[in-house]
Design a protein around this motif. Structure first.
Motif, PDB file in Angstrom:
ATOM      1  N   SER A  16       0.974  -1.262   0.013  1.00  0.00           N
ATOM      2  CA  SER A  16      -0.223   0.103   0.063  1.00  0.00           C
ATOM      3  C   SER A  16       0.654   1.215   0.164  1.00  0.00           C
ATOM      4  O   SER A  16       2.027   1.307   0.658  1.00  0.00           O
ATOM      5  CB  SER A  16      -1.021   0.045   1.350  1.00  0.00           C
ATOM      6  OG  SER A  16      -1.841  -1.088   1.155  1.00  0.00           O
ATOM      7  N   TYR A  17       0.497   2.277  -0.585  1.00  0.00           N
ATOM      8  CA  TYR A  17       1.107   3.635  -0.801  1.00  0.00           C
ATOM      9  C   TYR A  17       0.143   4.661  -0.362  1.00  0.00           C
ATOM     10  O   TYR A  17      -0.978   4.796  -0.967  1.00  0.00           O
ATOM     11  CB  TYR A  17       1.675   3.802  -2.004  1.00  0.00           C
ATOM     12  CG  TYR A  17       2.220   5.076  -2.284  1.00  0.00           C
ATOM     13  CD1 TYR A  17       3.736   5.463  -2.060  1.00  0.00           C
ATOM     14  CD2 TYR A  17       1.558   6.111  -3.034  1.00  0.00           C
ATOM     15  CE1 TYR A  17       4.227   6.502  -2.220  1.00  0.00           C
ATOM     16  CE2 TYR A  17       2.136   7.349  -3.286  1.00  0.00           C
ATOM     17  CZ  TYR A  17       3.393   7.674  -2.866  1.00  0.00           C
ATOM     18  OH  TYR A  17       4.011   8.525  -3.069  1.00  0.00           O
ATOM     19  N   ASP A  18       0.566   5.613   0.415  1.00  0.00           N
ATOM     20  CA  ASP A  18      -0.194   6.714   0.746  1.00  0.00           C
ATOM     21  C   ASP A  18       0.911   8.016   0.802  1.00  0.00           C
ATOM     22  O   ASP A  18       2.006   8.027   1.606  1.00  0.00           O
ATOM     23  CB  ASP A  18      -0.935   6.812   2.282  1.00  0.00           C
ATOM     24  CG  ASP A  18      -1.793   7.918   2.285  1.00  0.00           C
ATOM     25  OD1 ASP A  18      -1.361   9.213   2.123  1.00  0.00           O
ATOM     26  OD2 ASP A  18      -2.774   7.717   2.733  1.00  0.00           O
ATOM     27  N   VAL A  19       0.611   8.907  -0.204  1.00  0.00           N
ATOM     28  CA  VAL A  19       1.717  10.055  -0.314  1.00  0.00           C
ATOM     29  C   VAL A  19       1.910  10.714   0.987  1.00  0.00           C
ATOM     30  O   VAL A  19       3.186  11.203   1.403  1.00  0.00           O
ATOM     31  CB  VAL A  19       1.342  10.848  -1.659  1.00  0.00           C
ATOM     32  CG1 VAL A  19       0.013  11.883  -1.009  1.00  0.00           C
ATOM     33  CG2 VAL A  19       2.564  11.754  -2.003  1.00  0.00           C
ATOM     34  N   ARG A  20       1.161  10.913   1.826  1.00  0.00           N
ATOM     35  CA  ARG A  20       1.128  11.758   3.096  1.00  0.00           C
ATOM     36  C   ARG A  20       2.005  11.050   4.119  1.00  0.00           C
ATOM     37  O   ARG A  20       2.427  11.503   4.922  1.00  0.00           O
ATOM     38  CB  ARG A  20      -0.249  11.994   3.678  1.00  0.00           C
ATOM     39  CG  ARG A  20      -1.106  12.719   2.728  1.00  0.00           C
ATOM     40  CD  ARG A  20      -2.539  12.750   3.346  1.00  0.00           C
ATOM     41  NE  ARG A  20      -3.183  11.364   3.190  1.00  0.00           N
ATOM     42  CZ  ARG A  20      -4.424  10.989   3.537  1.00  0.00           C
ATOM     43  NH1 ARG A  20      -5.260  12.089   3.638  1.00  0.00           N
ATOM     44  NH2 ARG A  20      -4.786   9.584   3.283  1.00  0.00           N
ATOM     45  N   ARG A  21       2.046   9.681   3.824  1.00  0.00           N
ATOM     46  CA  ARG A  21       3.011   8.839   4.771  1.00  0.00           C
ATOM     47  C   ARG A  21       4.358   8.613   4.308  1.00  0.00           C
ATOM     48  O   ARG A  21       5.295   8.475   4.882  1.00  0.00           O
ATOM     49  CB  ARG A  21       1.944   7.485   5.077  1.00  0.00           C
ATOM     50  CG  ARG A  21       2.849   6.688   6.134  1.00  0.00           C
ATOM     51  CD  ARG A  21       2.177   5.296   5.820  1.00  0.00           C
ATOM     52  NE  ARG A  21       2.173   4.613   4.646  1.00  0.00           N
ATOM     53  CZ  ARG A  21       1.450   4.027   4.275  1.00  0.00           C
ATOM     54  NH1 ARG A  21       0.057   3.834   4.874  1.00  0.00           N
ATOM     55  NH2 ARG A  21       1.500   3.319   2.912  1.00  0.00           N
ATOM     56  N   ASP A  22       4.020   8.085   2.881  1.00  0.00           N
ATOM     57  CA  ASP A  22       5.551   7.622   2.278  1.00  0.00           C
ATOM     58  C   ASP A  22       6.477   8.462   1.504  1.00  0.00           C
ATOM     59  O   ASP A  22       7.515   8.240   1.309  1.00  0.00           O
ATOM     60  CB  ASP A  22       5.045   6.446   1.258  1.00  0.00           C
ATOM     61  CG  ASP A  22       4.246   5.180   2.074  1.00  0.00           C
ATOM     62  OD1 ASP A  22       4.774   4.983   3.201  1.00  0.00           O
ATOM     63  OD2 ASP A  22       3.319   4.935   1.741  1.00  0.00           O
ATOM     64  N   ASP A  23       5.823   9.633   1.235  1.00  0.00           N
ATOM     65  CA  ASP A  23       6.700  10.946   0.621  1.00  0.00           C
ATOM     66  C   ASP A  23       7.010  11.988   1.578  1.00  0.00           C
ATOM     67  O   ASP A  23       6.296  12.452   2.339  1.00  0.00           O
ATOM     68  CB  ASP A  23       5.967  11.451  -0.557  1.00  0.00           C
ATOM     69  CG  ASP A  23       6.637  12.687  -1.185  1.00  0.00           C
ATOM     70  OD1 ASP A  23       7.642  12.278  -1.945  1.00  0.00           O
ATOM     71  OD2 ASP A  23       6.361  13.890  -1.150  1.00  0.00           O
ATOM     72  N   PRO A  24       8.274  11.896   1.961  1.00  0.00           N
ATOM     73  CA  PRO A  24       8.794  13.017   2.792  1.00  0.00           C
ATOM     74  C   PRO A  24       8.347  14.366   2.929  1.00  0.00           C
ATOM     75  O   PRO A  24       8.018  15.180   3.737  1.00  0.00           O
ATOM     76  CB  PRO A  24      10.470  12.784   2.779  1.00  0.00           C
ATOM     77  CG  PRO A  24      10.548  11.686   2.335  1.00  0.00           C
ATOM     78  CD  PRO A  24       9.491  11.309   1.293  1.00  0.00           C
ATOM     79  N   GLN A  25       8.213  14.748   1.414  1.00  0.00           N
ATOM     80  CA  GLN A  25       8.114  16.226   1.330  1.00  0.00           C
ATOM     81  C   GLN A  25       6.490  16.657   1.576  1.00  0.00           C
ATOM     82  O   GLN A  25       6.059  17.487   2.219  1.00  0.00           O
ATOM     83  CB  GLN A  25       8.360  16.620  -0.143  1.00  0.00           C
ATOM     84  CG  GLN A  25       7.999  18.015  -0.365  1.00  0.00           C
ATOM     85  CD  GLN A  25       8.355  18.697  -1.658  1.00  0.00           C
ATOM     86  OE1 GLN A  25       8.940  18.016  -2.517  1.00  0.00           O
ATOM     87  NE2 GLN A  25       7.771  19.723  -2.125  1.00  0.00           N
ATOM     88  N   SER A  26       5.723  15.495   1.115  1.00  0.00           N
ATOM     89  CA  SER A  26       4.204  15.478   1.430  1.00  0.00           C
ATOM     90  C   SER A  26       4.055  15.062   2.913  1.00  0.00           C
ATOM     91  O   SER A  26       3.016  15.879   3.325  1.00  0.00           O
ATOM     92  CB  SER A  26       3.397  14.420   0.634  1.00  0.00           C
ATOM     93  OG  SER A  26       3.580  14.675  -0.608  1.00  0.00           O
ATOM     94  N   ARG A  27       4.390  14.378   3.550  1.00  0.00           N
ATOM     95  CA  ARG A  27       4.520  14.207   4.928  1.00  0.00           C
ATOM     96  C   ARG A  27       4.801  15.319   5.815  1.00  0.00           C
ATOM     97  O   ARG A  27       4.072  15.916   6.586  1.00  0.00           O
ATOM     98  CB  ARG A  27       5.192  13.063   5.524  1.00  0.00           C
ATOM     99  CG  ARG A  27       5.146  12.513   6.867  1.00  0.00           C
ATOM    100  CD  ARG A  27       5.856  11.197   7.160  1.00  0.00           C
ATOM    101  NE  ARG A  27       7.257  11.605   7.109  1.00  0.00           N
ATOM    102  CZ  ARG A  27       8.121  10.642   6.114  1.00  0.00           C
ATOM    103  NH1 ARG A  27       7.338   9.853   5.374  1.00  0.00           N
ATOM    104  NH2 ARG A  27       9.272  10.863   6.076  1.00  0.00           N
ATOM    105  N   GLN A  28       5.851  16.000   5.302  1.00  0.00           N
ATOM    106  CA  GLN A  28       6.022  17.452   6.028  1.00  0.00           C
ATOM    107  C   GLN A  28       5.023  18.563   6.111  1.00  0.00           C
ATOM    108  O   GLN A  28       4.630  19.150   6.738  1.00  0.00           O
ATOM    109  CB  GLN A  28       7.294  18.059   5.543  1.00  0.00           C
ATOM    110  CG  GLN A  28       7.915  19.221   6.550  1.00  0.00           C
ATOM    111  CD  GLN A  28       8.020  18.905   8.120  1.00  0.00           C
ATOM    112  OE1 GLN A  28       8.753  17.893   8.336  1.00  0.00           O
ATOM    113  NE2 GLN A  28       7.523  19.727   8.847  1.00  0.00           N
ATOM    114  N   ALA A  29       4.419  18.541   4.697  1.00  0.00           N
ATOM    115  CA  ALA A  29       3.231  19.403   4.219  1.00  0.00           C
ATOM    116  C   ALA A  29       2.179  19.095   5.149  1.00  0.00           C
ATOM    117  O   ALA A  29       1.319  20.121   5.607  1.00  0.00           O
ATOM    118  CB  ALA A  29       3.299  19.162   2.850  1.00  0.00           C
ATOM    119  N   ALA A  30       1.788  17.938   5.480  1.00  0.00           N
ATOM    120  CA  ALA A  30       0.534  17.336   6.059  1.00  0.00           C
ATOM    121  C   ALA A  30       0.847  17.835   7.611  1.00  0.00           C
ATOM    122  O   ALA A  30       0.034  18.505   8.188  1.00  0.00           O
ATOM    123  CB  ALA A  30       0.490  16.043   5.893  1.00  0.00           C
TER     124      ALA A  30
END
Length: 326
Positions: free
Chosen positions: A57-71
């Motif tokens: 499974s993939y979730d950009v908010r969890r697995d992408d560092p930049q998106s995780r920081q933005a969230a």
């Protein structure tokens, strides 16, 4: 402590049923699984013998560092004090209350007390107004007004027969389309008391507008490319369209006919992206992926494999045709 129930399963709570297990039930269950595997069908998820290029499974908010920081940066912020004030009021009114917050959206993902119920007895059938009243009591904690529940659709409403507990799940929508993963769940006792609640509801405008968006065919190609599924045949939209859902004709590129539906994805607490949620039966495998593709830039924002694989290892079970020895 665990207890054996009449259904034969081992449960974490005692339901008061006598511990019996039927060989007929066992046979019926095994037959059901065998039919499910052979047919490729299922209840929600598909089941199959393990194999194929099954991706995690993939979730950009969890697995992408930049998106995780933005969230993380978009968490309550100015509303944090209101949330903390309401949390303090809740703790003063409810002994042993505990709240777990969603890491991406900052909402009360699980709210419960280990020693008492959250509300007083009431008419269980009036559950929507009871839930709205609880949200209205702590708007800073939930981050939404109680009226937000009026824009939600019921996706689950059922009662457990032996104890009368009512289970409710509502889906938040905008522009008549789902906000992916944005729901509120609640459980009520037979006497209408709130047991616990889980919310990812967001303060979203009743109508969202975006510039020109990518179509479902382009989104299907992006989804297929993200899992390495080549698209060599033309994508022809079939006549079987329901609302914002689109179905494509089956081709040799896929193991079944793919489809897509319009939805919205909360990239952060404050940024909502329009998406096409693509249902993609991967060619040559049993995998059926559900992939949320950004309708503006074509990014994959979320991926889930709806195929659940049975273990290939041998499994052994103790089966009793009379009362369980426990």
């Amino acid at each position: 402590m665990r207890f054996s129930c009449k259904c034969g399963l081992v449960c974490p709570v005692k339901c008061g049923r006598s511990p019996r297990f039927s060989l007929v039930y066992t046979g019926a269950l095994l037959l059901f699984i065998a039919v499910l595997v052979s047919s490729g069908g299922g209840l929600g998820d598909a089941w199959a013998v393990q194999g194929g290029n099954d991706l995690p499974s993939y979730d950009v908010r969890r697995d992408d560092p930049q998106s995780r920081q933005a969230a993380k940066n978009a968490l309550p912020g100015a509303a944090a004090s209101a949330q903390q004030n309401d949390l303090l009021r809740l703790k003063e009114a409810t002994p042993d209350v505990s709240v777990t917050f969603d890491s991406a959206l900052g909402t009360p993902a699980f709210l419960r007390s280990t020693s008492t119920l959250l509300t007083a007895p009431a008419d269980q059938s009036n559950w929507r107004e009871l839930l709205k009243a609880f949200v209205a009591r702590y708007p800073g904690l939930f981050g939404v007004e109680a009226s937000t529940l009026d824009a939600c659709t019921v996706v689950r409403e059922y009662t457990t027969k032996h104890n009368g507990v009512l289970h409710i799940e509502l889906q938040q929508t905008v522009n008549s389309a789902d906000l992916i993963g944005v729901r509120i769940r609640a459980n009520f006792t037979r006497d209408g008391q709130l047991i616990n609640v889980s919310s990812t509801l967001l303060p979203v405008a009743s109508e969202l507008k975006f510039p020109s968006l990518r179509g479902p065919a382009d989104s299907l190609r992006s989804a297929a490319s993200s899992i390495g599924n080549a698209v060599t045949q033309p994508l022809v939209q079939s006549d079987s369209v329901k609302g914002d859902a689109v179905r494509f004709e089956a081709t040799s590129d896929f193991s079944a006919a793919p489809g897509a539906r319009r939805a919205y994805f909360p990239l952060t607490r404050t940024e909502i992206r329009p998406v096409w949620v693509v249902t993609l039966p991967e060619g040559g495998t049993s995998n059926i992926y559900e992939i949320a593709v950004d309708a503006i830039d074509g990014r994959v924002l979320q991926r889930t494999n709806r195929t659940l694989y049975l273990s290939t290892e041998d499994a052994t079970y103790n089966v009793f045709n009379l009362d369980s020895p426990s």
